[in-house]
Design a protein around this motif. Structure first.
Motif, short mmCIF file in Angstrom:
data_model
loop_
_atom_site.label_atom_id
_atom_site.label_comp_id
_atom_site.label_asym_id
_atom_site.label_seq_id
_atom_site.Cartn_x
_atom_site.Cartn_y
_atom_site.Cartn_z
N MET A 190 0.29 -1.51 0.00
CA MET A 190 0.10 -0.22 0.18
C MET A 190 0.45 0.98 0.17
N PRO A 191 1.60 1.16 0.87
CA PRO A 191 2.77 2.63 0.72
C PRO A 191 3.30 2.63 -0.63
N GLU A 192 3.63 1.85 -1.29
CA GLU A 192 4.57 2.00 -2.16
C GLU A 192 3.45 2.46 -3.68
N THR A 193 2.33 2.34 -3.45
CA THR A 193 0.80 2.86 -4.42
C THR A 193 0.64 3.68 -4.28
N ALA A 194 0.58 4.78 -3.04
CA ALA A 194 0.09 5.68 -2.78
C ALA A 194 0.69 7.07 -2.58
N THR A 195 2.30 7.04 -3.02
CA THR A 195 3.47 7.77 -3.27
C THR A 195 2.85 8.62 -5.02
N PRO A 196 3.29 7.39 -5.93
CA PRO A 196 2.96 7.78 -7.07
C PRO A 196 1.64 8.34 -7.64
N ALA A 197 0.65 7.96 -6.53
CA ALA A 197 -1.11 9.04 -6.51
C ALA A 197 -0.19 10.04 -6.37
N THR A 198 -0.35 10.16 -5.22
CA THR A 198 0.60 11.69 -4.11
C THR A 198 1.36 12.39 -5.36
N GLU A 199 2.32 11.94 -6.58
CA GLU A 199 3.12 12.69 -6.81
C GLU A 199 2.16 13.14 -8.42
N LEU A 200 1.34 12.09 -8.60
CA LEU A 200 0.57 12.67 -9.93
C LEU A 200 -0.04 13.73 -9.29
N ALA A 201 -1.06 13.66 -8.11
CA ALA A 201 -1.98 14.60 -8.41
C ALA A 201 -1.18 16.19 -7.88
N SER A 202 -0.06 15.98 -7.10
CA SER A 202 0.77 17.05 -7.15
C SER A 202 1.06 17.91 -8.40
N GLN A 203 1.61 17.05 -9.51
CA GLN A 203 1.18 17.43 -11.06
C GLN A 203 0.74 18.45 -11.66
N TYR A 204 -0.77 17.51 -11.22
CA TYR A 204 -1.86 17.95 -11.84
C TYR A 204 -2.27 18.97 -10.76
N ILE A 205 -2.13 19.08 -9.38
CA ILE A 205 -2.63 20.73 -9.14
C ILE A 205 -1.96 22.61 -9.40
N ALA A 206 0.06 21.24 -9.62
CA ALA A 206 0.55 22.82 -10.13
C ALA A 206 0.13 22.96 -12.11
N GLN A 207 -0.26 22.35 -12.19
CA GLN A 207 -0.58 22.51 -14.10
C GLN A 207 -1.86 22.95 -14.09
N VAL A 208 -2.70 22.57 -13.16
CA VAL A 208 -4.02 23.69 -13.07
C VAL A 208 -3.74 24.87 -12.44
N THR A 209 -2.66 25.27 -11.79
CA THR A 209 -2.54 26.65 -10.68
C THR A 209 -1.49 27.47 -11.98
N GLY A 210 -1.12 26.52 -12.46
CA GLY A 210 0.10 28.02 -13.81
C GLY A 210 -1.18 28.06 -14.88
N ASP A 211 -2.27 27.66 -15.10
CA ASP A 211 -2.45 26.93 -16.40
C ASP A 211 -3.93 28.93 -15.78
N LEU A 212 -4.13 28.35 -14.80
CA LEU A 212 -5.46 29.66 -14.21
C LEU A 212 -4.40 30.89 -14.01
N GLU A 213 -3.37 31.22 -13.82
CA GLU A 213 -2.58 31.96 -13.65
C GLU A 213 -1.99 32.64 -15.26
N ALA A 214 -1.78 31.89 -15.80
CA ALA A 214 -1.58 31.97 -16.90
C ALA A 214 -3.18 33.21 -17.78
N ASN A 215 -4.64 32.12 -17.67
CA ASN A 215 -5.76 32.80 -17.95
C ASN A 215 -5.81 34.13 -17.09
N LEU A 216 -5.90 34.40 -16.13
CA LEU A 216 -6.12 35.46 -15.54
C LEU A 216 -5.19 36.21 -16.53
N LYS A 217 -3.47 36.26 -16.09
CA LYS A 217 -2.90 37.90 -17.04
C LYS A 217 -3.12 37.67 -18.68
N GLU A 218 -3.97 36.45 -19.21
CA GLU A 218 -4.10 37.14 -20.80
C GLU A 218 -5.29 37.98 -20.48
#
Length: 219
Positions: free
Chosen positions: A1-29
């Motif tokens: 279980m700990p091994e499968t939870a770690t990749p899921a957490t990293e994937l979620a953090s990547q999505y969060i960072a991407q969405v945050t960056g896209d949102l900031e770019a959208n607001l600037k545009e």
């Protein structure tokens, strides 16, 4: 279980960072496009204001705009379609046909032309009658300056004319241009008081002095 939870957490953090960056770019545009729209609206308002001033100056100077559309287009629209060639007659018959056909054609052409000229004259009189009844801006300004005893600025003259003739618009800029034209023609005088410019009516030219009286010859 700990091994499968770690990749899921990293994937979620990547999505969060991407969405945050896209949102900031959208607001600037959005901010950039909103600023461009505001600047374009300001330019449009300035152009509309300049257009109104130029139209008023054009009316004050008596400039008439040419009718829309070119004369070539109107002429091409009324040209008749080419006729088909008929059989070529003999030389003697050709001359007789030309003479007989030319005389009625000339008479028929003169009659419509005379009717058009006669119809244009009443129309021209009716079109000129309202203009003659309405005084021009130059006449109104010259009359106003003559009635005033003290110098008046372009803004004061514009306000006075607007109150006297509420159905006509008198822009201060157009009045100032007209006043400068009167000054150039020696029909008005300009004076400065500090940074303000004032105008007065030109004094009439002095009458020429009479000739010297003849000496008495009875001495």
């Amino acid at each position: 279980m700990p091994e499968t939870a770690t990749p899921a957490t990293e994937l979620a953090s990547q999505y969060i960072a991407q969405v945050t960056g896209d949102l900031e770019a959208n607001l600037k545009e959005q901010e950039r496009i909103g600023a461009e729209i505001t600047a374009l609206q300001e330019q449009l308002a300035a152009l509309q204001h300049d257009h109104g001033v130029l139209v008023s100056m054009q009316q004050a100077l008596g400039i008439t705009t040419p009718p829309s559309g070119s004369a070539a287009e109107s002429e091409s629209a009324v040209l008749p379609s080419p006729r088909r060639k008929k059989a070529v007659p003999a030389a003697g018959e050709k001359q007789k046909t030309r003479k007989s056909a030319a005389t009625p054609a000339k008479k028929a052409a003169k009659k419509p032309a005379a009717k058009k000229e006669a119809a244009k004259k009443p129309v021209a009189k009716r079109a000129d009658s309202p203009k003659a009844a309405e005084p021009t801006l130059v006449e109104l300004i010259r009359r106003h300056l003559t009635e005033q005893k003290e110098p008046r600025s372009a803004a004061e003259i514009s306000t006075a004319l607007s109150e006297a003739h509420p159905h006509r618009g008198f822009a201060a800029k157009v009045v100032r241009v007209t006043l400068e034209g009167l000054v150039a023609k020696s029909q008005a005088e300009r004076s400065k008081q500090g940074r303000s410019v004032f105008y007065t009516a030109s004094e009439p030219a002095a009458a020429p002095e009479g000739e010297a009286q003849p000496k008495d010859t009875d001495s």
